[in-house]
Scaffold this motif. Structure first.
Motif, short mmCIF file in Angstrom:
data_model
loop_
_atom_site.label_atom_id
_atom_site.label_comp_id
_atom_site.label_asym_id
_atom_site.label_seq_id
_atom_site.Cartn_x
_atom_site.Cartn_y
_atom_site.Cartn_z
N THR A 67 0.83 -1.20 0.00
CA THR A 67 0.00 0.00 0.00
C THR A 67 0.87 1.25 0.00
OG1 THR A 67 -1.70 -1.21 1.20
CG2 THR A 67 -1.83 1.20 1.26
N PRO B 93 -8.19 6.35 4.45
CA PRO B 93 -8.12 5.21 3.54
C PRO B 93 -9.22 5.21 2.46
CG PRO B 93 -7.96 4.49 5.82
CD PRO B 93 -8.27 5.94 5.85
N THR C 253 -7.58 -3.13 -1.89
CA THR C 253 -7.33 -2.90 -0.46
C THR C 253 -8.33 -1.90 0.11
OG1 THR C 253 -4.99 -3.26 -0.89
CG2 THR C 253 -5.55 -2.26 1.21
N VAL C 254 -8.52 -0.81 -0.63
CA VAL C 254 -9.37 0.27 -0.15
C VAL C 254 -10.82 -0.17 -0.02
CG1 VAL C 254 -10.31 2.53 -0.82
CG2 VAL C 254 -7.87 2.11 -1.00
N SER C 255 -11.29 -1.00 -0.96
CA SER C 255 -12.71 -1.39 -0.91
C SER C 255 -12.91 -2.74 -0.23
CB SER C 255 -13.29 -1.40 -2.33
OG SER C 255 -12.52 -2.28 -3.12
N GLY C 256 -11.84 -3.27 0.38
CA GLY C 256 -11.96 -4.55 1.09
C GLY C 256 -12.67 -4.36 2.43
N THR D 129 -13.57 -3.49 6.02
CA THR D 129 -13.09 -2.28 6.72
C THR D 129 -12.00 -2.60 7.74
OG1 THR D 129 -15.38 -1.61 6.56
CG2 THR D 129 -13.92 -0.15 7.77
N THR E 276 -9.88 -5.06 7.83
CA THR E 276 -8.63 -5.40 7.15
C THR E 276 -7.98 -4.13 6.60
OG1 THR E 276 -9.80 -7.37 6.44
CG2 THR E 276 -7.61 -7.02 5.51
N ARG E 277 -8.78 -3.35 5.90
CA ARG E 277 -8.25 -2.12 5.30
C ARG E 277 -7.64 -1.21 6.38
NH1 ARG E 277 -12.48 2.21 3.51
NH2 ARG E 277 -12.36 2.62 5.75
N ASP E 278 -8.38 -1.02 7.45
CA ASP E 278 -7.87 -0.12 8.49
C ASP E 278 -6.61 -0.69 9.13
OD1 ASP E 278 -9.89 1.48 7.82
OD2 ASP E 278 -11.07 1.25 9.67
#
Ligand SMILES: Nc1ncnc2c1ncn2[C@@H]1O[C@H](COP(=O)(O)OP(=O)(O)OP(=O)(O)O)[C@@H](O)[C@H]1O
Ligand SMILES: [Mg+2]
Length: 427
Positions: free
Chosen positions: A110, A135, A159-162, A164, A166-168
């Motif tokens: 990322t 994010p 990653t961004v739309s995965g 929340t 996980t993304r965070d």
């Protein structure tokens, strides 16, 4: 290509780094985590006489005013460069062993994508920090698509739309890696600034300039910036050398003092194999073989050690395996033993030969301060006396210069605290 392994306080800086810098004919790079009474102060005056001195001091080790900037994103305009830059931030924060779990890898990817997004549109590093904080922001994805990096854009979008959480988690890890840049005073050193001269690695390679890269060590320190700058300089030097007949003349000296603390270039072992034939002389200074293994892994440290054509081993080698390996490399010698036996017929003397280690492991461990083993390609292992700068005739000049530079650091530090107090009083 030099690798030196010597215990703390055993004369690495005074016996190796400083003498090498003082006698360098070309450009010099030094990484360090100390300013006062160390390599920086002992060499800064002498180096100022031969070229421009650039001091990158983001954490104010030397309380040096910000008189330069370096574009940390300059090499991140392609994917490989962006990944390498992200790698410097990961290496500075975690050991080699834990740098490849899911979170580290995802955060590194990322970070690399965000660096690429910013660099390919000449945006400053501060934009990357803003994206890290939010994010959900789609800007970097759009910028990557615009620049034709579709697969990186898709990966970042994923990653961004995965989920929340996980993304965070990924973004939080990435923020930790890049945390030194959150300090605006640190980020300013690597952000374009029209009023200050820009340090340019390519111009540096053919100059007689000096680049001091100073940082604290440990997590959250600016050591990722130091590693990125040292990496950029060495790579630029290799490219310049290739363009100009294969070798830099005079050669560039890159002293990576405290390399495992402040200059964790993860592919330094690979880099070593490119540097030597190009007139770029790396001198990596470590406190122990293990310290190198923690930083580059076992295979990496082995590669670095084997690629070094000059290995210097000093006192305080506590690692039994390493001491034994050295002892074997020093070799054996035949020792003549005479035994006398008496019997009724009289005395008889017999002479026999026995093979013994020239230098057993315990003797290597107990090498006195100032003595080092030299393992150089093509010669037998030699034992040397180091000649620290303060025992050379030039110490008459270097000593006072170092004292002056150290005093200047103290004065700058003092001026800052006084200024700070005034501010607090008036507030
Ligand atoms: N100007 C000087 N005069 C006399 N002795 C000195 C001087 N500078 C350093 N020394 C001695 O040399 C020793 C080693 O110093 P040096 O800083 O070179 O070691 P080092 O291996 O780089 O240490 P570190 O691991 O802390 O970086 C010091 O303990 C000190 O006793
Ligand atoms: Mg030192």
């Amino acid at each position: 290509m030099v690798v030196a392994i010597m215990a703390p306080r055993s004369g690495k800086t005074s016996g190796l780094a400083i003498p090498a810098i003082l006698s360098a004919p070309g450009p010099v790079l030094l990484t360090s985590n100390k300013a006062a009474n160390d390599a920086f102060t002992a060499t800064v005056d002498a180096r100022a006489e031969v070229g421009t001195v650039w001091t990158l001091d983001p954490q104010q080790i030397a309380h040096h005013p910000r008189e330069m900037w370096w574009d940390i994103l300059a090499d991140a305009r392609d994917l490989a460069g962006a990944k390498r830059l992200a790698g410097h931030f990961v290496s500075a924060s975690v050991d080699e062993s834990s740098g490849s779990d899911f979170w580290s890898t995802a955060a590194s990817n990322t970070l690399g994508a965000l660096f690429l997004a910013a660099a390919s549109h000449r945006r400053p590093i501060t934009d990357v920090l803003a994206w890290l904080a939010t994010p959900a922001d789609r800007t970097p994805v759009d910028l990557l698509t615009d620049a034709g990096h579709d697969s990186v854009a898709a990966q970042l979008q994923g990653t961004v739309s995965g989920a929340t959480e996980t993304r965070d988690g990924i973004f939080e890890t990435a923020r930790q890696y890049a945390s030194c840049l959150l300090d605006p005073d640190v980020a300013a050193w690597v952000t374009p600034n029209e009023d200050l001269p820009e340090f340019k690695p390519f111009a540096f390679a053919t100059s007689r300039d000096t680049l001091y890269l100073l940082s604290k060590d440990g997590g959250g320190s600016a050591s990722a910036i130091i590693a990125a700058a040292a990496d950029a300089v060495m790579r630029a030097a290799v490219i310049v050398a290739e363009r100009s007949g294969g070798r830099l003349d005079p050669p560039a000296l890159c002293v990576l003092d405290e390399a495992a603390n402040v200059c964790r270039i993860s592919d330094l072992p690979d880099l070593y194999s490119h540097l030597g034939s190009r007139g770029v002389i790396p001198m990596t200074i470590l406190q122990s073989y293990r310290q190198g293994q923690r930083c580059w892994g076992e295979a990496g440290m082995d590669a670095l050690y084997s690629a070094a054509t000059i290995k210097i081993i000093g006192s305080g080698i506590d690692d039994a395996d390493f001491a034994d390996r050295l002892s074997r490399q020093v070799g054996d010698h035949d020792v003549q033993t005479t035994s006398v036996s008496t019997s009724e017929g009289g005395k008889s003397t017999s002479v026999s030969m026995r093979t013994e280690r020239i230098l057993p492991p315990d003797a290597i461990r107990a090498l006195p301060k100032g003595k080092v083993l030299l393992l150089a390609t093509g010669i037998r292992v030699a034992m040397l006396n180091l000649r620290p700068w303060y025992k050379e005739p030039s110490a008459k000049v270097v000593g006072p210069a170092s004292a002056r530079a150290t005093k200047a650091i103290t004065e700058r530090a003092l001026a800052k605290t006084i200024g700070h107090d005034d501010f607090e009083l008036s507030a």
